[in-house]
Design an enzyme around this catalytic site. Structure first.
Site, PDB file in Angstrom:
ATOM      1  CB  SER A 104      -0.942  -0.044   1.207  1.00 32.75           C
ATOM      2  OG  SER A 104      -1.853   1.016   1.196  1.00 32.75           O
ATOM      3  CG  ASP A 243      -3.170   3.727  -1.365  1.00 29.63           C
ATOM      4  OD1 ASP A 243      -3.861   3.681  -2.402  1.00 29.63           O
ATOM      5  OD2 ASP A 243      -3.356   2.978  -0.390  1.00 29.63           O
ATOM      6  CG  ASP A 245      -3.196  -0.912  -2.185  1.00 24.74           C
ATOM      7  OD1 ASP A 245      -3.219   0.273  -1.805  1.00 24.74           O
ATOM      8  OD2 ASP A 245      -3.794  -1.829  -1.584  1.00 24.74           O
ATOM      9  CG  ASP A 247      -6.500   0.294  -0.614  1.00 28.17           C
ATOM     10  OD1 ASP A 247      -5.747   1.287  -0.553  1.00 28.17           O
ATOM     11  OD2 ASP A 247      -6.503  -0.605   0.254  1.00 28.17           O
TER      12      ASP A 247
END
Length: 447
Positions: A104, A243, A245, A247
């Protein structure tokens, strides 16, 4: 024994904490636990594996894939793609499990592994505990011959499937909206700009050229100054920062002001209530949600429920209560009608759709709530488990709460992913919040 899984999967320094042998064992154990009941009539279970661009991702993907294949699971690799895309594709392909390899917002040397069950759902604690339990008890021998799983490299239609899903979820035309998107040199570097352009927006993409080493490096949602400067430079209507990843999503208005997850939730909750889409007139936040969100929702006739920090806990409450909107101040926004986890690109599309539908600027929409001054200090600690019960910390909290009265609040909690303790104080003015947070942090640091 320390629990292997944190609040968002397994995470640590790649090749030191999160090693290839550990990933191999995790893959085998997860495959055993998540697909045990799917092996009927000779059917071979299927797993989806995606990753962000960091350099250790390929190594861990290979190890995980080998572990799952050793348990008779066919593995479909979908390459560099956001976490919410893996969740969606797990359901869309009809797979039995999904895996995302990403740390992340963490620095490039770290990496992480998070699992999804069939349907693209994050795992509850008891399933993660079961995976840990069987990791060291699986027999060395597995299926042989036709029973061994296959690894299918890079499904060619994965990205297009996800983009089509986003288009169906938010069909509103965004023509006339000019946006800067900071992709954090991460998993959204290709997908997010494509999704916004497909919806009609004029897109200026920054930090969208990952090289395996530059993910989150002075960019993305943890370095909001980058997109703030770009919005002002290009005269954009807004900026979005993802960010590593993708999400999560934080926003910036045309004047460069940060619009955080609480403000995004406030504007979306009010819009959804107006449209009859906010089920049970309820929004799900976390204990970190700004007190201003609670005040704004009360004024709008919306109930605010709070959970522990972590979008998995928000998701659990959303699913248990049948609610339709939840999220975190950090920018994890969950829209259960369109996904099973936080989705930064979907959030960005939803924000711009609200702008297009109302003709209002993001700054105007953000006035749905007044953000109370909030100070958050991360304190490095060696043992997170003893902090809140330590007498000196208990006394310091009591003193702070007495000073704040009903005009603010104090929250101390352990990070679920790092060796940190978070001290958060909200108050009527910034200086008071800063002073009290500093005092509490000093006490925590001495424990």
């Amino acid at each position: 024994m320390t629990r292997l899984f944190g609040t968002d999967g397994v995470r640590g320094l790649a090749n030191e904490v999160l090693t290839a042998p550990l990933a191999l064992k995790l893959g085998a154990a997860a495959a055993h636990v998540l697909t045990a009941e799917k092996r009927v009539d000779g059917r071979r279970p299927v797993a989806i594996v995606g990753r962000d661009p960091r350099v250790s991702g390929e190594m861990l993907a290979a190890a995980l894939s080998a572990g799952m294949a050793s348990q008779g699971v066919d593995v479909i690799r979908v390459g560099v793609i956001p976490t919410p895309a893996v969740a969606f594709l797990t359901d869309d392909y009809g797979a039995d499990m999904g895996v995302m390899i990403s740390a992340s917002h963490n620095p490039m040397p770290d990496n992480g592994i998070k699992f999804f069950s069939a349907g693209g759902h994050k795992l509850p604690d008891h399933v993660e505990d079961e995976i840990e339990r069987v990791m060291d008890s699986l027999p060395a021998e597995g299926p042989t011959g036709h029973g061994v799983g296959r690894v299918i490299e890079e499904a060619t239609d994965a990205q297009d499937r996800y983009l089509e899903h986003l288009k169906e979820a938010v069909p509103t035309s965004l023509e006339g909206i000019k946006i800067v998107v900071d992709a954090a040199n991460g998993a959204a570097s290709v997908v997010a700009p494509k999704a916004y352009e497909a919806a009609g927006a004029t897109v200026i993409a920054i930090h969208n050229k990952p090289d395996s080493y530059n993910i989150n490096m002075d960019c993305g949602s943890t370095h909001i100054d980058q997109v703030q400067a770009a919005v002002l430079k290009h005269g954009a209507d807004l900026g979005l920062a993802h960010d590593g990843d993708a999400d999560r999503c934080l926003a910036v208005d045309k004047d460069g002001n940060l619009i955080d997850g609480d403000q995004i939730m406030a504007m979306l909750a009010i819009a959804m209530k107006e449209n009859g889409e906010l089920r049970k007139n309820t929004l799900v936040g976390t204990v970190m949600s700004n007190l201003g969100l609670k005040i704004a929702m009360d004024e709008a006739g919306i109930t605010l429920r709070t959970t522990k920090v972590g979008d998995r806990y928000v998701l659990e409450d959303l699913n248990a209560g049948g609610f339709s909107l939840g999220g975190e101040q950090s920018g994890h926004i969950v829209l259960p009608d369109h996904g099973t986890t936080g989705d930064g690109t979907l959030t960005g599309l939803s924000i711009m759709a609200r702008m297009a539908e109302t003709g209002k600027s993001l700054g105007e929409l953000a006035q749905a709530m007044t953000v109370l001054p909030q100070v958050l200090i991360n304190v490095p600690v060696s043992d997170k488990s003893t902090i809140v019960s330590h007498p000196s910390v208990v006394a310091a909290i009591a003193e702070a709460e007495a000073e704040l009265g009903s005009t603010g609040r104090v929250l101390l909690r352990a990070s679920g992913t790092e060796e940190l303790f978070r001290v958060m104080v909200e108050a009527g003015d910034k200086e008071q919040a800063r002073r009290i947070a500093g005092r509490l942090s000093a006490v925590v640091a001495e424990v």
